[in-house]
Design a protein around this motif. Structure first.
Motif, PDB file in Angstrom:
ATOM      1  N   THR A 371      23.034 -13.722 -10.515  1.00 58.88           N
ATOM      2  CA  THR A 371      21.885 -14.757 -11.087  1.00 58.88           C
ATOM      3  C   THR A 371      22.588 -16.479 -10.784  1.00 58.88           C
ATOM      4  O   THR A 371      21.951 -17.001 -10.290  1.00 58.88           O
ATOM      5  CB  THR A 371      21.021 -14.724 -12.358  1.00 58.88           C
ATOM      6  OG1 THR A 371      20.309 -13.408 -12.259  1.00 58.88           O
ATOM      7  CG2 THR A 371      19.770 -15.806 -12.050  1.00 58.88           C
ATOM      8  N   ALA A 372      23.510 -16.222 -11.562  1.00 57.68           N
ATOM      9  CA  ALA A 372      24.372 -17.333 -11.439  1.00 57.68           C
ATOM     10  C   ALA A 372      25.325 -17.418  -9.886  1.00 57.68           C
ATOM     11  O   ALA A 372      25.222 -18.281  -9.462  1.00 57.68           O
ATOM     12  CB  ALA A 372      25.432 -17.195 -12.038  1.00 57.68           C
ATOM     13  N   ALA A 373      25.458 -16.275  -9.053  1.00 56.48           N
ATOM     14  CA  ALA A 373      25.798 -16.272  -8.036  1.00 56.48           C
ATOM     15  C   ALA A 373      25.084 -16.868  -7.213  1.00 56.48           C
ATOM     16  O   ALA A 373      25.312 -17.806  -6.165  1.00 56.48           O
ATOM     17  CB  ALA A 373      26.907 -15.305  -7.235  1.00 56.48           C
ATOM     18  N   ALA A 374      23.385 -16.413  -6.834  1.00 57.87           N
ATOM     19  CA  ALA A 374      22.746 -16.857  -6.323  1.00 57.87           C
ATOM     20  C   ALA A 374      22.734 -18.053  -5.696  1.00 57.87           C
ATOM     21  O   ALA A 374      22.477 -18.106  -4.758  1.00 57.87           O
ATOM     22  CB  ALA A 374      21.663 -15.595  -6.443  1.00 57.87           C
ATOM     23  N   ALA A 375      22.458 -18.451  -6.681  1.00 58.37           N
ATOM     24  CA  ALA A 375      21.586 -20.498  -7.013  1.00 58.37           C
ATOM     25  C   ALA A 375      22.854 -21.185  -6.190  1.00 58.37           C
ATOM     26  O   ALA A 375      23.002 -21.659  -5.337  1.00 58.37           O
ATOM     27  CB  ALA A 375      21.428 -21.084  -8.765  1.00 58.37           C
ATOM     28  N   ALA A 376      24.552 -20.403  -6.414  1.00 62.50           N
ATOM     29  CA  ALA A 376      25.425 -21.655  -6.143  1.00 62.50           C
ATOM     30  C   ALA A 376      25.708 -20.660  -4.543  1.00 62.50           C
ATOM     31  O   ALA A 376      26.269 -21.864  -3.871  1.00 62.50           O
ATOM     32  CB  ALA A 376      26.805 -20.378  -6.535  1.00 62.50           C
ATOM     33  N   LEU A 377      25.033 -19.522  -4.770  1.00 65.54           N
ATOM     34  CA  LEU A 377      25.197 -19.199  -2.613  1.00 65.54           C
ATOM     35  C   LEU A 377      24.176 -19.617  -1.414  1.00 65.54           C
ATOM     36  O   LEU A 377      24.452 -19.931  -0.746  1.00 65.54           O
ATOM     37  CB  LEU A 377      24.949 -18.035  -2.472  1.00 65.54           C
ATOM     38  CG  LEU A 377      24.951 -17.484  -1.211  1.00 65.54           C
ATOM     39  CD1 LEU A 377      26.506 -17.444   0.098  1.00 65.54           C
ATOM     40  CD2 LEU A 377      25.078 -15.708  -1.027  1.00 65.54           C
ATOM     41  N   ALA A 378      22.521 -20.286  -2.549  1.00 67.66           N
ATOM     42  CA  ALA A 378      22.222 -20.329  -1.582  1.00 67.66           C
ATOM     43  C   ALA A 378      22.017 -21.833  -1.325  1.00 67.66           C
ATOM     44  O   ALA A 378      22.560 -22.679  -1.029  1.00 67.66           O
ATOM     45  CB  ALA A 378      20.915 -20.919  -2.720  1.00 67.66           C
ATOM     46  N   GLU A 379      22.772 -22.747  -2.515  1.00 64.57           N
ATOM     47  CA  GLU A 379      23.381 -24.223  -2.024  1.00 64.57           C
ATOM     48  C   GLU A 379      24.421 -24.885  -1.157  1.00 64.57           C
ATOM     49  O   GLU A 379      24.304 -25.231  -0.598  1.00 64.57           O
ATOM     50  CB  GLU A 379      24.021 -24.569  -3.497  1.00 64.57           C
ATOM     51  CG  GLU A 379      23.888 -26.107  -3.592  1.00 64.57           C
ATOM     52  CD  GLU A 379      24.251 -26.347  -5.171  1.00 64.57           C
ATOM     53  OE1 GLU A 379      24.727 -27.290  -5.400  1.00 64.57           O
ATOM     54  OE2 GLU A 379      25.025 -26.159  -6.386  1.00 64.57           O
ATOM     55  N   ALA A 380      24.845 -22.937  -2.030  1.00 58.57           N
ATOM     56  CA  ALA A 380      26.181 -23.390  -0.115  1.00 58.57           C
ATOM     57  C   ALA A 380      25.823 -22.968   1.418  1.00 58.57           C
ATOM     58  O   ALA A 380      26.340 -24.469   1.715  1.00 58.57           O
ATOM     59  CB  ALA A 380      27.703 -22.994  -0.688  1.00 58.57           C
ATOM     60  N   VAL A 381      25.036 -22.550   1.263  1.00 63.65           N
ATOM     61  CA  VAL A 381      24.641 -21.839   2.946  1.00 63.65           C
ATOM     62  C   VAL A 381      23.887 -22.986   3.456  1.00 63.65           C
ATOM     63  O   VAL A 381      23.355 -23.211   4.184  1.00 63.65           O
ATOM     64  CB  VAL A 381      23.850 -20.819   2.405  1.00 63.65           C
ATOM     65  CG1 VAL A 381      22.919 -20.376   4.065  1.00 63.65           C
ATOM     66  CG2 VAL A 381      24.790 -19.356   2.423  1.00 63.65           C
ATOM     67  N   ALA A 382      22.660 -23.741   2.374  1.00 63.37           N
ATOM     68  CA  ALA A 382      21.751 -24.794   2.888  1.00 63.37           C
ATOM     69  C   ALA A 382      22.713 -26.040   2.648  1.00 63.37           C
ATOM     70  O   ALA A 382      23.021 -26.790   4.140  1.00 63.37           O
ATOM     71  CB  ALA A 382      21.011 -25.132   1.178  1.00 63.37           C
ATOM     72  N   ALA A 383      23.570 -26.516   1.817  1.00 66.80           N
ATOM     73  CA  ALA A 383      24.687 -26.987   3.073  1.00 66.80           C
ATOM     74  C   ALA A 383      25.119 -27.102   4.225  1.00 66.80           C
ATOM     75  O   ALA A 383      25.286 -27.958   4.825  1.00 66.80           O
ATOM     76  CB  ALA A 383      25.839 -27.248   1.679  1.00 66.80           C
TER      77      ALA A 383
END
Length: 560
Positions: A371-383
């Motif tokens: 769950t923690a990694a999902a938010a970070a991955l979504a943010e990184a990919v969006a960037a």
């Protein structure tokens, strides 16, 4: 980092040697020129499976050789294999693929298994091709990508979970074996109990059947045996005046007197006396034997009955007497275990309960990490997508609870809303081919930023497939940015991407009669302008295309 790649007799490439440096290297060429063989050569030295069909027609073998840095994480592997590492930290890797013979792999001058090259490459090189877009098409692959992004600590918890899940599966299987096979097992135990009762009723002893046969044989011939033993005992020392003992005794006395005058006779007298003592001993033993015949109170019928009972056991179990005794020992153990059946079932149920609790506890930690990694991955990919001409797209990663399984208790889904107002859908359904390529590139860059050490090598095979126009420029610029800290090698068909390269390698095909050869060489200056022009328009001599190529190269230089 890869420093050099040499290829011989691989596909249409007869011989080629390319020096590779840091930064972005782009590989271009006409369709069918042999770009795939360059990637095939790289794949071979990175531990890919050898295919004899890739050997150039008429050649005995193909060879791929590379010089690369040895990452710290792989130095131990190379040392254990006895490979020689150069003073500058590089190592030579070679693969030979025979057209009709076995392939060979060498690492630092030592022959090694193909799998070792793959293990070495894992820490040094990441290869991404169009087929890797499958990572975006299934929940299992998306979950694996998220786990990789979550990092080493999360992967350690996941490994702990998988071990606990395996232990739970074993515990369930052990309990099911007892519960589902209870009736069969109980029937087997009942048969063993019956066998034990029959054996214990007879109580046979080891070797008893042979002893009974001997005793029966004696009793069945007792008259003849008694007469023979009695006659022998009487001859040796019976009641008659003339017996062997008496005769020998008289002879010894007769010679004893004469032996005073003749030493030789004295010696003979001694020997006769010894014979007399031996005859007396034999007579005593025969007397005891006759007494034993009288003392054996068992009747012949009793012995026959006993032997028959033992023979019945042997027939029942289909074995000899020793086998009967071994079966009794094993049956006794099984029956004793069955006596504790209920206790064993209860213990196994308790073990299953404890294993399920442990799986649930670790699954919760795995879910928290995802769950923690999902938010970070979504943010990184969006960037990343904002730099790849997809600034308006919304990329998401959701983690939903599901039934526990071998990889956890989560269902992972990557979603995409391609433009404002669009509903977020599964990324494989919502994205076009070009968008999938860019999303995959964004994920690779995000993974690299999280895990890959500076100097790591990334190889992309047409990651720009389905991309054009401004999006192609954005892809080229992002690859160039990645190449600031990593070595990036890209096979591309887009001039917008190739223009950003620090080094530009061209694969060219030439046909002479019935022979086709491809050459691999680096281009610069006017040759590079011609290749960019060809990529733009297919006409490298077109003045318009060349002018556009120059403009593109100048713009990419400023963009970097």
């Amino acid at each position: 980092m890869l420093h050099e790649l040499a290829i011989e007799n691989l596909g249409v490439i007869e011989a080629a040697r390319v020096s590779l440096g840091p930064g972005l290297t782009c590989v271009t060429g006409e369709t069918g020129a042999g770009k795939t063989m360059v990637l095939t050569g790289l794949g071979l030295i990175l531990g890919a499976k050898a295919d004899a069909g890739t050997v150039r027609a008429g050649a005995d073998e193909a060879v791929a050789e590379a010089v690369l840095d040895v990452p710290d994480a792989a130095a131990g592997l190379a040392a254990d294999a006895g490979a020689s590492i150069d003073d500058d930290g590089t190592i030579v890797v070679a693969r030979t693929v025979g057209a009709t013979t076995r392939s060979r792999a060498t690492l630092g001058g030592r022959t090694v298994p193909q799998a070792l090259l793959a293990e070495l490459a894992e820490s040094a090189v990441t290869v991404h091709g169009q087929a890797d877009q499958v990572r975006l098409r299934t929940s299992a692959k998306q979950r694996a990508t998220l786990d990789e992004f979550a990092g080493a600590a999360h992967l350690a918890v996941l490994a702990e979970y998988r071990a606990a899940w395996s232990a739970l599966a074993d515990a369930r299987a052990a309990l099911a074996e007892m519960e589902t096979g209870a009736s069969i097992q109980r029937a087997h135990i009942a048969a063993l109990r019956a066998d034990l009762e029959a054996i214990d009723a007879v109580d046979p002893q080891s070797g008893e059947d042979d002893d009974l046969s001997s005793r029966i044989a004696v009793l069945e011939n007792s008259a003849e045996v008694r007469a023979a033993a009695g006659a022998a005992q009487g001859i040796l020392a019976g009641d008659d005046e003339v017996t062997a003992v008496a005769v020998l005794d008289a002879a010894a006395r007769a010679l004893t007197g004469a032996g005073r005058h003749e030493p030789a006779l004295a010696d003979l007298a001694t020997r006769i006396a010894e014979l007399r003592y031996g005859a007396a001993d034999l007579a005593t033993e025969l007397a005891r034997y006759l007494d034993s015949l009288d003392a054996d109170g068992a009747s012949l019928d009793e012995l026959h009955s006993r032997r028959s009972a033992i023979a019945g056991l042997k027939r029942r179990l289909g074995t000899d007497l020793e086998g009967v005794l071994d079966h009794a020992a094993r049956a006794r153990e099984a029956v004793a275990a069955d006596d504790a059946w209920d206790e064993t079932v209860a213990a196994r149920r308790a073990h299953v309960d404890a294993s399920e609790a442990r799986v649930a506890e670790i699954a919760a930690r795995v879910s928290a990490g995802r769950t923690a990694a999902a938010a970070a991955l979504a943010e990184a990919v969006a960037a990343e997508l904002s730099q790849l001409a997809m600034a308006d797209a919304r990329f998401g990663v959701t983690v939903e609870p599901t039934q526990p399984g071998p990889s956890g208790a989560d269902s992972v889904a990557m979603t995409l809303a391609a433009h404002p107002g669009a509903t977020a859908r599964a990324v494989a359904d919502a994205a076009s081919g070009g968008e999938l390529s860019r999303i995959m590139l964004a994920i690779e860059v995000a993974l690299a930023a999280r895990a890959a050490a500076p100097g790591h090598t990334f190889i992309f095979d047409e990651v720009d497939a389905g991309v054009g126009g401004k999006a192609a420029l954005a892809v080229g610029q992002r690859l160039a940015e990645l190449a600031r800290t990593h070595q990036v090698i890209v096979v591309t068909h887009l001039a917008q991407v190739a223009a950003f390269a620090d080094a530009h390698v061209v694969v060219e095909k030439a046909t002479e009669g019935l022979v086709t050869r491809s050459q691999v060489h680096q281009v610069a200056g006017e040759d590079r302008i011609a290749e960019i022009a060809r990529l733009l328009s297919g006409q490298e001599e077109s003045s318009t295309a060349r002018a556009h190529a120059v403009e593109l190269l100048e713009a990419s230089a400023m963009g970097r």
